[in-house]
Design a protein around this motif. Structure first.
Motif, mmCIF file in Angstrom:
data_model
loop_
_atom_site.group_PDB
_atom_site.id
_atom_site.type_symbol
_atom_site.label_atom_id
_atom_site.label_comp_id
_atom_site.label_asym_id
_atom_site.label_seq_id
_atom_site.Cartn_x
_atom_site.Cartn_y
_atom_site.Cartn_z
ATOM 1 N N GLY A 246 12.555 7.546 -55.851
ATOM 2 C CA GLY A 246 13.708 6.697 -56.110
ATOM 3 C C GLY A 246 14.872 6.811 -55.150
ATOM 4 O O GLY A 246 16.018 6.538 -55.535
ATOM 5 N N LYS A 247 14.621 7.207 -53.921
ATOM 6 C CA LYS A 247 15.733 7.387 -52.984
ATOM 7 C C LYS A 247 15.672 6.465 -51.770
ATOM 8 O O LYS A 247 16.698 6.015 -51.284
ATOM 9 N N CYS A 248 14.474 6.250 -51.235
ATOM 10 C CA CYS A 248 14.368 5.686 -49.884
ATOM 11 C C CYS A 248 14.606 4.177 -49.833
ATOM 12 O O CYS A 248 14.793 3.622 -48.762
ATOM 13 N N GLY A 249 14.609 3.508 -51.003
ATOM 14 C CA GLY A 249 15.044 2.115 -51.057
ATOM 15 C C GLY A 249 13.999 1.072 -50.707
ATOM 16 O O GLY A 249 14.358 -0.059 -50.394
ATOM 17 N N VAL B 109 22.445 8.107 -56.111
ATOM 18 C CA VAL B 109 21.052 7.835 -55.740
ATOM 19 C C VAL B 109 20.318 9.132 -55.403
ATOM 20 O O VAL B 109 19.185 9.346 -55.821
ATOM 21 N N TRP B 112 19.529 11.035 -58.704
ATOM 22 C CA TRP B 112 18.957 10.265 -59.799
ATOM 23 C C TRP B 112 17.629 10.919 -60.185
ATOM 24 O O TRP B 112 16.627 10.707 -59.522
ATOM 25 N N ARG B 248 21.844 3.944 -47.736
ATOM 26 C CA ARG B 248 21.228 5.260 -47.579
ATOM 27 C C ARG B 248 19.700 5.178 -47.553
ATOM 28 O O ARG B 248 19.020 6.144 -47.854
ATOM 29 N N CYS B 249 19.171 4.017 -47.185
ATOM 30 C CA CYS B 249 17.720 3.901 -47.107
ATOM 31 C C CYS B 249 17.203 4.766 -45.962
ATOM 32 O O CYS B 249 17.855 4.885 -44.942
ATOM 33 N N PHE B 250 16.049 5.362 -46.165
ATOM 34 C CA PHE B 250 15.517 6.202 -45.098
ATOM 35 C C PHE B 250 14.006 6.091 -45.008
ATOM 36 O O PHE B 250 13.344 5.569 -45.896
ATOM 37 N N PHE B 275 10.205 -2.867 -42.987
ATOM 38 C CA PHE B 275 10.663 -1.926 -44.022
ATOM 39 C C PHE B 275 9.774 -1.941 -45.262
ATOM 40 O O PHE B 275 9.417 -0.897 -45.794
#
Lengths: 277, 342
Positions: A246-249, B109, B112, B248-250, B275
């Motif tokens: 649930g972090k990388c989007g 985020v 979470w 903050r996408c990585f 992506f």
């Protein structure tokens, strides 16, 4: 574990060629403590890594009822799956998981189950199939409809024979028109068509479906005609993932993070999502 | 002492004090002719006449690239080494209130359920010295999204410039109070100095954040024609996401070879066409407007509704850096209008 991106290490104990480009790995955790304590629920997924190449996301294809090992089945498509398929028995890979939610098999006790799968969509369904078959007395009638493009593309060929031989379930296997070959004893036709002809009853029945989007789309309308409620039809959504936590989007469908709130959803839940598939 | 004075001449002593204890001091400074937040060791490197630095502070808490584990192929199989972040204390001096307010969102985020300690450990060992804004430009729109140019959100210490160029310091958190106590020979009694006026950007007319959120929450608007129209100009360069303090996408990638290397967490952007591209070739967000819509949704739906956090702090960086001048506030106006028409 303080580093949420640290994988467990696992040894490839065995590997099987399922279909052209499709392999199954039997994985055993290296750390005896992890081997002992590792548990998961059917439908959960993991991130499998080949060090130097990266991580890839697949469901755990073995059932929650079998301990001591896990299996994954994947098709060779990208960089990581190519590297994975070139490994040998005895090699080490990384595994993070189990992540995500699961199929509520406990709630299904006493119900009939209809499994529908297409092509490489069988591995996640197979985890549920074996979980239920290992507790066969908990469930009513079990029916499976499985199809692939060609006879060669069917995965788990040996298990298909085993399931056919069992008298406590019904297996309908099919290949797309033109995909049959000599000696084929199954149906010829697309999954939704074969499903409609078989016409399984919807009463007291839940359905688990997984396969290519177009198969799901047409099967859902068949299921609706057969009287299945959207709440009783379960599937697992696949999206590109990197972190799994649930972090990388990446995996979100609108505001829903598949990795954390999924991957298992009912058709009713999917209909309420943003159109972002 | 809830309020104190930080004399301009005392800044070097503060920098030295922080650095002597093993910390780093980050402040607005000129690099390649732009004002950026960066580590400084000398007060002369700092600038005091700036609006919003080109970069946000996120690169110090969530680095553009960082190792998360190391691996090596041994005779017995692969050996994996954990990477544990043991960050030095970072004192952020001169952080704008919009930037300070962004940390809460990023933290939501990263915490979470699963806690990303690469982020939390860095944030936990930082001291945020926010300075209220005394100037703004046409791109600043903090007040439109409910952030104040003298806001305390995310700040440990709130500083206000005096007409003499000193700073009146207000402790906001315990961490801030402890910091002033620790460096009490640097901070002095406030002497009632006159403060510079705070620059408050006018809220943008026609924007109603509640209406925007309401419009986005209604799934029937997801397929509205306005998205393709509003985002037509976007070239997908991702500049907005890299400068945005809440983006903050990585990505996670392995570098090196299978014999030896490391796994890294790298900044990525939801604006890039690869992506969300599946290995199968399917791409759920296969056109630019869908990717742009996702970012707008993230700012004004996912962050506020799902994470009860600010997705947008109104810093205006995305407007300043956009090569095609796709102004998010213009979209906010359009969506507010569309929401009214519903």
């Amino acid at each position: 574990m303080s580093n949420i991106y640290m994988p467990y290490l696992a040894t490839i104990e065995d590997m099987f060629e399922e279909a052209p480009g499709v392999k199954t790995l039997n994985l055993v955790f290296k750390d005896p403590k992890v081997r002992e304590s590792f548990e998961f629920k059917t439908g959960q997924f993991g991130l499998y890594s080949v060090f130097g190449y990266g991580e890839s996301t697949f469901c755990i294809a073995s059932p929650e009822t079998r301990k001591g090992y896990i299996q994954c089945t994947f098709r060779r498509v990208g960089r990581v799956t190519t590297a994975l398929s070139e490994l040998s028995v005895g090699d080490t890979i990384g595994f993070r998981g189990p992540y995500g939610n699961w199929f509520p098999v406990e709630e299904w006790k006493g119900k009939n189950i209809l499994f529908i799968a297409g092509g490489i969509g069988l591995p996640p369904v197979r985890s549920v199939i074996w979980t239920c078959l290992d507790r066969r007395e908990d469930y009513g009638d079990v029916t499976m409809v499985y199809g692939a493009r060609t006879v060669d593309d069917l995965v788990y060929k040996e298990e298909l024979r085993h399931w056919e031989d069992r008298d406590d379930l019904t297996l309908i296997k099919t290949v797309d028109p033109g995909g049959e070959k000599e000696g084929w004893d199954g149906e010829v036709g697309f999954v939704p068509t074969v499903l409609e002809e078989a016409g399984p009853g919807a009463e007291n029945t839940v359905c688990v479906i997984c396969g290519p989007p177009v198969m799901i789309k047409f099967s859902l309308s068949v299921l609706e005609r057969l009287g299945f409620r959207d709440d009783d039809v379960y599937t697992t959504l696949e999206n590109k993932m990197k972190c799994g936590v649930g972090k990388c989007g990446r995996c979100n469908v609108g505001d829903v993070y598949i990795c954390k709130e999924g991957p298992v959803y009912t058709a009713a839940q999917i209909k309420k999502m943003y159109n972002d598939f | 002492m809830e309020k104190s004075l930080l004399k301009k001449e005392a800044l070097q002593k503060l920098i030295d004090g922080v650095r002597e204890k093993g910390g780093r001091f980050v402040a607005p400074s000129i690099l390649a002719r732009q004002v950026v937040y960066r580590e400084v060791d000398c007060a002369d490197q700092m600038v005091h006449d700036y609006i919003v630095p080109r970069n946000s502070i996120k690169e110090f808490l969530f680095p553009q690239t960082e190792p998360i584990l190391r691996f090596r192929l041994m005779r017995e199989g692969v050996e994996v080494e954990d990477v544990r972040v043991e960050p030095e204390r970072t004192v952020f001096f001169g952080v704008r209130p919009c930037d300070a307010a962004s940390c809460g969102a990023v933290r939501k985020v990263f915490t979470w359920d699963y806690i990303d300690q690469f982020y939390t450990r860095r944030e936990d060992s930082s001291v945020m010295m926010t300075i209220a804004c005394t100037s703004s430009d046409d791109e600043c729109f903090c007040t439109t999204v409910g952030v104040s140019p003298e806001g305390k959100e995310g700040a440990d210490l709130l500083l206000k410039e005096t007409v003499d160029g000193d700073y009146l310091v207000e402790a906001v958190t315990d961490r801030g109070r402890a910091f002033v106590e620790e460096f009490k020979d640097v901070f002095t009694e406030p002497d009632g100095a006159e403060l510079k006026a705070v620059a408050t950007p006018e809220p943008i007319e026609g924007v109603n954040i509640d209406n925007i959120i309401g419009f986005l929450k209604d799934r029937s608007h997801y397929n509205s024609e306005i998205w393709a129209e509003l985002a037509r100009k976007c070239v997908g360069c991702g500049a907005c996401t890299f400068t945005c303090p809440t983006c903050r996408c990585f990505d996670m990638v392995d570098e090196g070879t299978y014999i030896e290397g490391e796994r890294r967490k790298n900044w990525d952007s939801c604006q890039f066409d690869s992506f969300t591209l599946h290995a199968s070739g399917h791409n759920p967000r296969d056109t630019q407007f869908k990717r742009w819509r996702n970012r707008f949704m993230c700012k004004f739906n996912f962050y506020p509704v799902k994470f009860s956090a600010r997705g947008c702090v109104g810093c205006g960086r995305c407007i300043r850096v956009c090569p095609v001048r796709l102004d998010i506030t213009e979209v906010m106006i359009e969506v507010s209008e569309a929401a009214r028409d519903v």
